[in-house]
Design an enzyme around this catalytic site. Structure first.
Site, PDB file in Angstrom:
ATOM      1  N   ASP A  28     -18.648  -8.934  -5.213  1.00  0.00           N
ATOM      2  CA  ASP A  28     -19.918  -9.639  -5.012  1.00  0.00           C
ATOM      3  C   ASP A  28     -21.032  -8.611  -4.777  1.00  0.00           C
ATOM      4  OD1 ASP A  28     -20.621 -12.801  -3.952  1.00  0.00           O
ATOM      5  OD2 ASP A  28     -22.089 -11.216  -3.560  1.00  0.00           O
ATOM      6  N   ASN A  85     -17.788 -22.689  -2.859  1.00  0.00           N
ATOM      7  CA  ASN A  85     -18.994 -23.446  -2.522  1.00  0.00           C
ATOM      8  C   ASN A  85     -19.279 -24.411  -3.677  1.00  0.00           C
ATOM      9  OD1 ASN A  85     -19.431 -22.043  -0.090  1.00  0.00           O
ATOM     10  ND2 ASN A  85     -20.467 -20.379  -1.176  1.00  0.00           N
ATOM     11  N   GLY A  91     -24.337 -24.574  -0.486  1.00  0.00           N
ATOM     12  CA  GLY A  91     -25.096 -23.365  -0.796  1.00  0.00           C
ATOM     13  C   GLY A  91     -24.721 -22.718  -2.116  1.00  0.00           C
ATOM     14  N   GLN A  92     -24.097 -23.488  -3.028  1.00  0.00           N
ATOM     15  CA  GLN A  92     -23.764 -22.911  -4.335  1.00  0.00           C
ATOM     16  C   GLN A  92     -25.038 -22.491  -5.057  1.00  0.00           C
ATOM     17  OE1 GLN A  92     -21.504 -25.456  -7.006  1.00  0.00           O
ATOM     18  NE2 GLN A  92     -21.187 -23.806  -8.476  1.00  0.00           N
ATOM     19  N   HIS A  98     -16.572 -20.433  -9.096  1.00  0.00           N
ATOM     20  CA  HIS A  98     -16.084 -19.140  -8.634  1.00  0.00           C
ATOM     21  C   HIS A  98     -15.454 -19.283  -7.261  1.00  0.00           C
ATOM     22  CE1 HIS A  98     -20.329 -19.647  -7.579  1.00  0.00           C
ATOM     23  NE2 HIS A  98     -20.058 -18.983  -6.464  1.00  0.00           N
ATOM     24  N   LEU A  99     -14.439 -18.476  -7.020  1.00  0.00           N
ATOM     25  CA  LEU A  99     -13.767 -18.428  -5.729  1.00  0.00           C
ATOM     26  C   LEU A  99     -14.195 -17.138  -5.045  1.00  0.00           C
ATOM     27  CD1 LEU A  99     -11.980 -20.157  -7.690  1.00  0.00           C
ATOM     28  CD2 LEU A  99     -10.016 -19.461  -6.318  1.00  0.00           C
ATOM     29  N   HIS A 100     -14.650 -17.253  -3.807  1.00  0.00           N
ATOM     30  CA  HIS A 100     -14.940 -16.063  -3.007  1.00  0.00           C
ATOM     31  C   HIS A 100     -13.648 -15.654  -2.303  1.00  0.00           C
ATOM     32  CE1 HIS A 100     -19.489 -16.518  -2.838  1.00  0.00           C
ATOM     33  NE2 HIS A 100     -19.147 -17.757  -3.184  1.00  0.00           N
TER      34      HIS A 100
HETATM   35  P1  5GP Z   1     -22.371 -19.111  -4.407  1.00  0.00           P
HETATM   36  O1  5GP Z   1     -23.411 -19.122  -3.344  1.00  0.00           O
HETATM   37  O2  5GP Z   1     -22.833 -19.766  -5.695  1.00  0.00           O
HETATM   38  O3  5GP Z   1     -21.047 -19.650  -3.946  1.00  0.00           O
HETATM   39  O4  5GP Z   1     -22.071 -17.583  -4.699  1.00  0.00           O
HETATM   40  C1  5GP Z   1     -22.673 -16.829  -5.688  1.00  0.00           C
HETATM   41  C2  5GP Z   1     -22.397 -15.401  -5.360  1.00  0.00           C
HETATM   42  O5  5GP Z   1     -22.729 -14.617  -6.481  1.00  0.00           O
HETATM   43  C3  5GP Z   1     -23.216 -14.861  -4.182  1.00  0.00           C
HETATM   44  O6  5GP Z   1     -22.353 -14.416  -3.151  1.00  0.00           O
HETATM   45  C4  5GP Z   1     -24.014 -13.730  -4.793  1.00  0.00           C
HETATM   46  O7  5GP Z   1     -24.142 -12.618  -3.932  1.00  0.00           O
HETATM   47  C5  5GP Z   1     -23.216 -13.393  -6.034  1.00  0.00           C
HETATM   48  N1  5GP Z   1     -24.020 -12.864  -7.122  1.00  0.00           N
HETATM   49  C6  5GP Z   1     -25.204 -13.353  -7.582  1.00  0.00           C
HETATM   50  N2  5GP Z   1     -25.641 -12.628  -8.621  1.00  0.00           N
HETATM   51  C7  5GP Z   1     -24.711 -11.648  -8.826  1.00  0.00           C
HETATM   52  C8  5GP Z   1     -24.614 -10.576  -9.770  1.00  0.00           C
HETATM   53  O8  5GP Z   1     -25.457 -10.382 -10.649  1.00  0.00           O
HETATM   54  N3  5GP Z   1     -23.516  -9.783  -9.669  1.00  0.00           N
HETATM   55  C9  5GP Z   1     -22.546  -9.962  -8.717  1.00  0.00           C
HETATM   56  N4  5GP Z   1     -21.517  -9.118  -8.717  1.00  0.00           N
HETATM   57  N5  5GP Z   1     -22.620 -10.963  -7.820  1.00  0.00           N
HETATM   58  C10 5GP Z   1     -23.685 -11.788  -7.871  1.00  0.00           C
END
Ligand code: 5GP
Length: 112
Positions: A28, A85, A91-92, A98-100
């Site tokens: 991330d 998320n 907060g998506q 995607h899985l964190h």
């Molecule tokens: P969400 O909030 O949708 O669950 O998570 C999206 C994640 O994508 C966030 O943790 C954010 O930091 C990450 N992210 C957003 N843009 C990029 C990018 O260009 N490259 C990488 N590696 N991560 C990203």
């Protein structure tokens, strides 16, 4: 194409730690834990709530990749968290499932 499809296709740079035919895992950009990796399916599905029976294999493959990547990164013994998320209240921000994977420190519960 979504941002994460572009990363999977290597059209946008990312620190990729694992990939196979169906999934890609990369660090991330804004890590919130010492280890923070995202697992994405190559085939875009906007969010978990859009999944249907036809996506059962894809969802399973994402979880298996998360487990493999966590082991590869040495998180097995201490443990780690896998988070999806889904939608606005969660907060998506990127609408490609995607899985964190979060690890490398003790995580609090409940999350904020
Ligand atoms: P969400 O909030 O949708 O669950 O998570 C999206 C994640 O994508 C966030 O943790 C954010 O930091 C990450 N992210 C957003 N843009 C990029 C990018 O260009 N490259 C990488 N590696 N991560 C990203």
């Amino acid at each position: 194409m979504t941002l994460f499809e572009k990363i999977a296709a290597r059209q946008v740079p990312a620190d990729i730690v694992f990939e196979d035919e169906h999934t890609v895992a990369f660090r991330d950009l804004h890590a919130v834990a010492p280890t923070h990796v995202l697992v994405v399916p190559r085939r875009a599905l906007p969010k978990l709530s859009d999944a249907t029976e036809a996506d059962a294999e894809l969802l399973g493959r994402c979880l298996l990749t998360a487990s493999k990547v966590a082991a590869q990164l040495g998180l097995d013994e201490a443990g780690y968290r896998v988070v999806i998320n889904t939608g606005a209240d969660a907060g998506q921000t990127v609408f490609h499932l995607h899985l964190h994977i979060l690890g490398g420190r003790a995580l609090t519960w409940p999350p904020g």
